[in-house]
Design an enzyme around this catalytic site. Sequence first.
Site, PDB file in Angstrom:
ATOM      1  N   HIS A  29       0.828  -1.202   0.000  1.00 44.43           N
ATOM      2  CA  HIS A  29       0.000   0.000   0.000  1.00 44.43           C
ATOM      3  C   HIS A  29       0.867   1.258   0.000  1.00 44.43           C
ATOM      4  O   HIS A  29       0.485   2.283  -0.567  1.00 44.43           O
ATOM      5  CB  HIS A  29      -0.913   0.014   1.237  1.00 44.43           C
ATOM      6  N   ASP A 127      -5.852   6.009   1.320  1.00 47.28           N
ATOM      7  CA  ASP A 127      -5.818   4.619   0.873  1.00 47.28           C
ATOM      8  C   ASP A 127      -7.205   3.996   1.049  1.00 47.28           C
ATOM      9  O   ASP A 127      -7.962   4.359   1.953  1.00 47.28           O
ATOM     10  CB  ASP A 127      -4.804   3.863   1.751  1.00 47.28           C
ATOM     11  N   VAL A 299     -32.220  -3.220  -6.381  1.00 56.56           N
ATOM     12  CA  VAL A 299     -31.377  -2.040  -6.601  1.00 56.56           C
ATOM     13  C   VAL A 299     -31.915  -0.905  -5.741  1.00 56.56           C
ATOM     14  O   VAL A 299     -33.082  -0.929  -5.339  1.00 56.56           O
ATOM     15  CB  VAL A 299     -31.384  -1.588  -8.086  1.00 56.56           C
ATOM     16  N   GLN A 301     -33.384   1.961  -6.151  1.00 50.95           N
ATOM     17  CA  GLN A 301     -33.982   2.600  -7.328  1.00 50.95           C
ATOM     18  C   GLN A 301     -33.937   4.129  -7.273  1.00 50.95           C
ATOM     19  O   GLN A 301     -33.705   4.779  -8.285  1.00 50.95           O
ATOM     20  CB  GLN A 301     -35.438   2.129  -7.487  1.00 50.95           C
ATOM     21  N   HIS A 316     -43.177  -0.275 -15.030  1.00 42.54           N
ATOM     22  CA  HIS A 316     -44.487  -0.908 -14.893  1.00 42.54           C
ATOM     23  C   HIS A 316     -45.535   0.052 -14.318  1.00 42.54           C
ATOM     24  O   HIS A 316     -46.691  -0.320 -14.180  1.00 42.54           O
ATOM     25  CB  HIS A 316     -44.362  -2.106 -13.954  1.00 42.54           C
ATOM     26  N   TRP A 319     -46.936   3.379  -8.461  1.00 42.23           N
ATOM     27  CA  TRP A 319     -47.014   4.816  -8.141  1.00 42.23           C
ATOM     28  C   TRP A 319     -45.713   5.330  -7.506  1.00 42.23           C
ATOM     29  O   TRP A 319     -45.263   6.447  -7.778  1.00 42.23           O
ATOM     30  CB  TRP A 319     -48.226   5.097  -7.247  1.00 42.23           C
ATOM     31  N   ASN A 320     -45.106   4.482  -6.656  1.00 41.39           N
ATOM     32  CA  ASN A 320     -43.814   4.913  -6.077  1.00 41.39           C
ATOM     33  C   ASN A 320     -42.803   5.158  -7.174  1.00 41.39           C
ATOM     34  O   ASN A 320     -42.087   6.161  -7.181  1.00 41.39           O
ATOM     35  CB  ASN A 320     -43.265   3.837  -5.139  1.00 41.39           C
ATOM     36  N   SER A 321     -42.749   4.234  -8.119  1.00 42.96           N
ATOM     37  CA  SER A 321     -41.765   4.357  -9.186  1.00 42.96           C
ATOM     38  C   SER A 321     -42.015   5.616 -10.018  1.00 42.96           C
ATOM     39  O   SER A 321     -41.081   6.323 -10.395  1.00 42.96           O
ATOM     40  CB  SER A 321     -41.806   3.121 -10.091  1.00 42.96           C
ATOM     41  N   GLY A 340     -54.013  -3.940 -10.463  1.00 45.65           N
ATOM     42  CA  GLY A 340     -54.071  -2.777  -9.590  1.00 45.65           C
ATOM     43  C   GLY A 340     -54.259  -1.467 -10.349  1.00 45.65           C
ATOM     44  O   GLY A 340     -54.997  -1.386 -11.333  1.00 45.65           O
ATOM     45  N   GLN A 342     -52.073   0.333 -12.077  1.00 47.07           N
ATOM     46  CA  GLN A 342     -50.983   0.736 -12.965  1.00 47.07           C
ATOM     47  C   GLN A 342     -51.429   1.455 -14.244  1.00 47.07           C
ATOM     48  O   GLN A 342     -50.761   2.392 -14.695  1.00 47.07           O
ATOM     49  CB  GLN A 342     -50.107  -0.472 -13.295  1.00 47.07           C
TER      50      GLN A 342
HETATM   51  N1  UDP Z   1     -37.687  -0.789  -5.551  1.00 46.69           N
HETATM   52  C1  UDP Z   1     -36.349  -0.654  -5.334  1.00 46.69           C
HETATM   53  N2  UDP Z   1     -35.503  -1.580  -5.850  1.00 46.69           N
HETATM   54  C2  UDP Z   1     -35.935  -2.627  -6.587  1.00 46.69           C
HETATM   55  C3  UDP Z   1     -37.316  -2.759  -6.828  1.00 46.69           C
HETATM   56  C4  UDP Z   1     -38.174  -1.805  -6.301  1.00 46.69           C
HETATM   57  O1  UDP Z   1     -35.891   0.290  -4.670  1.00 46.69           O
HETATM   58  O2  UDP Z   1     -35.099  -3.437  -7.037  1.00 46.69           O
HETATM   59  C5  UDP Z   1     -38.569   0.193  -4.932  1.00 46.69           C
HETATM   60  C6  UDP Z   1     -38.997   1.306  -5.884  1.00 46.69           C
HETATM   61  O3  UDP Z   1     -38.079   2.368  -5.813  1.00 46.69           O
HETATM   62  C7  UDP Z   1     -40.354   1.682  -5.350  1.00 46.69           C
HETATM   63  C8  UDP Z   1     -40.876   0.383  -4.748  1.00 46.69           C
HETATM   64  O4  UDP Z   1     -39.766  -0.470  -4.576  1.00 46.69           O
HETATM   65  O5  UDP Z   1     -40.219   2.645  -4.313  1.00 46.69           O
HETATM   66  C9  UDP Z   1     -41.882  -0.309  -5.673  1.00 46.69           C
HETATM   67  O6  UDP Z   1     -43.075   0.362  -5.553  1.00 46.69           O
HETATM   68  P1  UDP Z   1     -43.995   0.719  -6.791  1.00 46.69           P
HETATM   69  O7  UDP Z   1     -45.197   1.408  -6.247  1.00 46.69           O
HETATM   70  O8  UDP Z   1     -43.272   1.454  -7.830  1.00 46.69           O
HETATM   71  O9  UDP Z   1     -44.359  -0.665  -7.459  1.00 46.69           O
HETATM   72  P2  UDP Z   1     -44.904  -2.072  -6.923  1.00 46.69           P
HETATM   73  O10 UDP Z   1     -43.685  -2.956  -6.948  1.00 46.69           O
HETATM   74  O11 UDP Z   1     -45.467  -1.859  -5.564  1.00 46.69           O
HETATM   75  O12 UDP Z   1     -45.889  -2.436  -7.947  1.00 46.69           O
END
Ligand code: UDP
Length: 424
Positions: A29, A127, A299, A301, A316, A319-321, A340, A342
């Site tokens: 190192h 390092d 991940v 997200q 997809h 709503w969160n996404s 649902g 979507q």
């Molecule tokens: N999410 C994430 N990583 C993944 C898959 C999903 O962080 O690999 C999170 C995404 O950011 C969101 C939630 O999980 O906040 C999924 O909620 P969403 O309402 O979009 O969809 P659902 O999966 O409930 O249909």
Amino acid sequence: MALAAKPSSGDQARGAPHLVFIPSAGMGHIHPFSRFIAALASQGAVDISVVIALPTVSEAEADHFAALFATFPAVRRIDFNLLPLDDATLAGTDPFLLRWESLRRSAHLLGPLIDGAAPRASAIVTDVTLASQVIPVAKNELRLPCHILFISCATMMSFLAYFPTYVDGANTDHLTGDVDVPGIGRLPVDYPPQVLRDPDNLFTKQFIANGREIAEADGIPPQHPARSVVYVAFGNRNAAALEQIREIGAGLEASGCRFLWVVKTTVVDRDDTAELNDVLDDGFLGRVHGRGLVIKEWVDQEAVLGHPAVGLYVSHCGWNSVTESAACGVPMLAWPMTLGDQRLVATVIRSAGFGLWLEHWSWDRESSLVRAAEIAEKVKAVMGDEAISARAKEVGREATKAVAPGGSSHRSMQEFLATLGSLH
Ligand code: UDP
Ligand code: UDP
């Protein structure tokens, strides 16, 4: 000590940047540090200080640094007295690991030490073994850029940076199998440091902590140009049929775009045992190597959508996404299921103007597979659509304002709280 570079004549430039080096321990190192310091010092364009941890760990290291300072008298030395490492649980630990631990546990003392340096430090170079302790001191306390002089190959750096994601995805705290490192490929379980199989080993703990922090280091070039990557993910509970997965893959490949694609073949996250190579077309991963990344793991997200390289989210329409994409100003290509809410959510994307929804794109019937050519065409179209991109940025700005104090979302929360207050 073999130092190829020659010292500069005279003093270092006045007003030049002042680099403070914080090396770790172990000749493997220390050598890269002294070589780099020698190369910089020989140019005379920067002021240099080197933090030397005391007490000395080995004669070899002490002699090595002594030779460095003798060869380059303009390089300053900052003595750093380590706290005693009084921890019975570490008895019998490798002395270099102990030294790293000692440096790590004393790192909070570095702030005042470097703050007192004259001239004021411009940046820190440390390092990787100290990354998780030194980067926060540099950035949060000293408000200085912090670079890592990585002492191994780029593959090792990618592995280190990815390992925390691997352990989180595997829901473990150590190496349990092969590791698919993004951009590198599959590393068989016996390639990485084998000590990582031991969750209780100090090295494993340090390695994961440093891996989590390394992305915060300065000087790591962006992976990809701004807004150049398509993020493809269909939520937690949306397993796609194999045939549709292959059409998506072919479509992404044909689009010519960079992409990050989260593939799910089961409806419950973390239980997906399918191998990507079995799910995807033969040779797909090899053909898209370097521009496309396919993962099955969870991940972060929000972090993905917040990354400046992401220019489109094929979603997809959970709503969160959608709200995460909107908040980050990322345009969307809506591909909702009939499940649902979507499809109702997809109408919001369309009416707000920050994405495209092709209503005939279905997930439901084999007869209505969305073919690769159409996927490629629409991905390219939205990636190149400046009006959608501008609208997405505007939506992102509006979202930021809405949650800031005085914004509409913030106000409704205050109103909600006021309602509660009035109940008393
Ligand atoms: N999410 C994430 N990583 C993944 C898959 C999903 O962080 O690999 C999170 C995404 O950011 C969101 C939630 O999980 O906040 C999924 O909620 P969403 O309402 O979009 O969809 P659902 O999966 O409930 O249909
Ligand atoms: N080295 C040396 N003399 C020795 C043993 C090692 O000069 O007797 C140096 C070697 O030149 C190299 C470093 O120590 O620069 C060891 O680093 P390396 O990354 O090769 O291996 P490590 O010991 O860290 O696994």
